[in-house]
Scaffold this motif. Structure first.
Motif, PDB file in Angstrom:
ATOM      1  N   GLU A  23     -11.599  28.804  -9.930  1.00  0.00           N
ATOM      2  CA  GLU A  23     -12.339  28.584 -11.234  1.00  0.00           C
ATOM      3  C   GLU A  23     -13.402  29.640 -11.381  1.00  0.00           C
ATOM      4  O   GLU A  23     -13.600  30.300 -12.457  1.00  0.00           O
ATOM      5  N   HIS A  24     -14.222  29.926 -10.503  1.00  0.00           N
ATOM      6  CA  HIS A  24     -15.302  30.755 -10.337  1.00  0.00           C
ATOM      7  C   HIS A  24     -14.915  32.291 -10.589  1.00  0.00           C
ATOM      8  O   HIS A  24     -15.464  32.954 -11.553  1.00  0.00           O
ATOM      9  N   LEU A  25     -13.506  32.453 -10.251  1.00  0.00           N
ATOM     10  CA  LEU A  25     -12.896  34.129 -10.320  1.00  0.00           C
ATOM     11  C   LEU A  25     -12.303  34.129 -11.799  1.00  0.00           C
ATOM     12  O   LEU A  25     -11.642  35.220 -12.055  1.00  0.00           O
ATOM     13  N   ARG A  26     -12.504  33.146 -12.581  1.00  0.00           N
ATOM     14  CA  ARG A  26     -11.630  32.736 -13.774  1.00  0.00           C
ATOM     15  C   ARG A  26     -10.030  32.965 -13.820  1.00  0.00           C
ATOM     16  O   ARG A  26      -9.643  33.591 -14.640  1.00  0.00           O
ATOM     17  N   HIS A  27      -9.536  32.307 -12.740  1.00  0.00           N
ATOM     18  CA  HIS A  27      -8.154  32.120 -12.734  1.00  0.00           C
ATOM     19  C   HIS A  27      -7.835  30.841 -13.244  1.00  0.00           C
ATOM     20  O   HIS A  27      -8.529  29.878 -13.416  1.00  0.00           O
ATOM     21  N   SER A  28      -6.370  30.306 -13.272  1.00  0.00           N
ATOM     22  CA  SER A  28      -6.024  29.069 -13.788  1.00  0.00           C
ATOM     23  C   SER A  28      -5.442  28.379 -12.725  1.00  0.00           C
ATOM     24  O   SER A  28      -4.773  29.075 -11.881  1.00  0.00           O
ATOM     25  N   ILE A  29      -5.651  27.017 -12.535  1.00  0.00           N
ATOM     26  CA  ILE A  29      -4.645  26.001 -11.779  1.00  0.00           C
ATOM     27  C   ILE A  29      -3.664  25.613 -12.908  1.00  0.00           C
ATOM     28  O   ILE A  29      -3.996  24.701 -13.559  1.00  0.00           O
ATOM     29  N   ASP A  30      -2.533  26.119 -12.555  1.00  0.00           N
ATOM     30  CA  ASP A  30      -1.328  25.654 -13.757  1.00  0.00           C
ATOM     31  C   ASP A  30      -0.592  24.247 -13.182  1.00  0.00           C
ATOM     32  O   ASP A  30      -0.318  23.582 -13.959  1.00  0.00           O
ATOM     33  N   ILE A  31      -0.401  24.243 -11.831  1.00  0.00           N
ATOM     34  CA  ILE A  31       0.258  23.001 -11.396  1.00  0.00           C
ATOM     35  C   ILE A  31      -0.449  22.402  -9.942  1.00  0.00           C
ATOM     36  O   ILE A  31      -1.165  23.351  -9.262  1.00  0.00           O
ATOM     37  N   VAL A  32      -0.458  21.263 -10.203  1.00  0.00           N
ATOM     38  CA  VAL A  32      -0.892  20.675  -8.892  1.00  0.00           C
ATOM     39  C   VAL A  32       0.121  19.565  -8.232  1.00  0.00           C
ATOM     40  O   VAL A  32       0.807  18.832  -9.398  1.00  0.00           O
ATOM     41  N   VAL A  33       0.570  19.591  -7.088  1.00  0.00           N
ATOM     42  CA  VAL A  33       1.667  18.891  -6.425  1.00  0.00           C
ATOM     43  C   VAL A  33       0.999  17.882  -5.632  1.00  0.00           C
ATOM     44  O   VAL A  33       0.166  18.327  -4.617  1.00  0.00           O
ATOM     45  N   ALA A  34       1.464  16.500  -5.544  1.00  0.00           N
ATOM     46  CA  ALA A  34       0.888  15.598  -4.666  1.00  0.00           C
ATOM     47  C   ALA A  34       2.065  14.590  -4.471  1.00  0.00           C
ATOM     48  O   ALA A  34       2.992  14.661  -5.082  1.00  0.00           O
ATOM     49  N   ARG A  35       1.776  13.642  -3.334  1.00  0.00           N
ATOM     50  CA  ARG A  35       2.644  12.646  -3.170  1.00  0.00           C
ATOM     51  C   ARG A  35       2.601  11.611  -4.242  1.00  0.00           C
ATOM     52  O   ARG A  35       1.405  11.430  -5.204  1.00  0.00           O
ATOM     53  N   LYS A  36       3.761  10.916  -4.516  1.00  0.00           N
ATOM     54  CA  LYS A  36       3.439   9.980  -5.815  1.00  0.00           C
ATOM     55  C   LYS A  36       2.676   8.675  -5.591  1.00  0.00           C
ATOM     56  O   LYS A  36       2.063   8.230  -6.717  1.00  0.00           O
ATOM     57  N   ASP A  37       1.982   8.347  -4.449  1.00  0.00           N
ATOM     58  CA  ASP A  37       1.065   7.532  -4.213  1.00  0.00           C
ATOM     59  C   ASP A  37      -0.542   8.071  -4.266  1.00  0.00           C
ATOM     60  O   ASP A  37      -1.294   7.483  -3.899  1.00  0.00           O
TER      61      ASP A  37
END
Length: 83
Positions: A23-37
């Motif tokens: 975020e500080h470098l002004r890039h983007s987080i387009d996807i986050v992947v996690a367990r269903k729970d």
């Protein structure tokens, strides 16, 4: 400077530290992947304005195969004792 599109696999304790740098470098987080729970994915996605939440690495791989260039960089932020 080109915006780098990141995907985070896992929402371990270290993920917010990496996300703050992205975020500080002004890039983007387009996807986050996690367990269903996962209890943290919604909070993380809201805090970092993540465009898409996916559940399970298989769904991430299928998504990327269908899109082609979904992200530029992948950060794996899973706890070390479950990898």
């Amino acid at each position: 400077m080109k915006t780098v599109r990141f995907a985070f696999i896992g929402r371990g304790k270290i993920a917010p530290f990496h996300a703050d740098v992205v975020e500080h470098l002004r890039h983007s987080i387009d996807i986050v992947v996690a367990r269903k729970d996962s209890v943290n994915i919604d909070k993380f996605a809201k805090r970092y304005k993540v465009k898409q939440k996916l559940y399970g690495v298989d769904s991430f791989l299928k998504h990327c195969a269908g899109v082609g260039d979904a992200v530029d960089c992948i950060l794996v932020c899973t706890p070390w004792d479950i990898t």
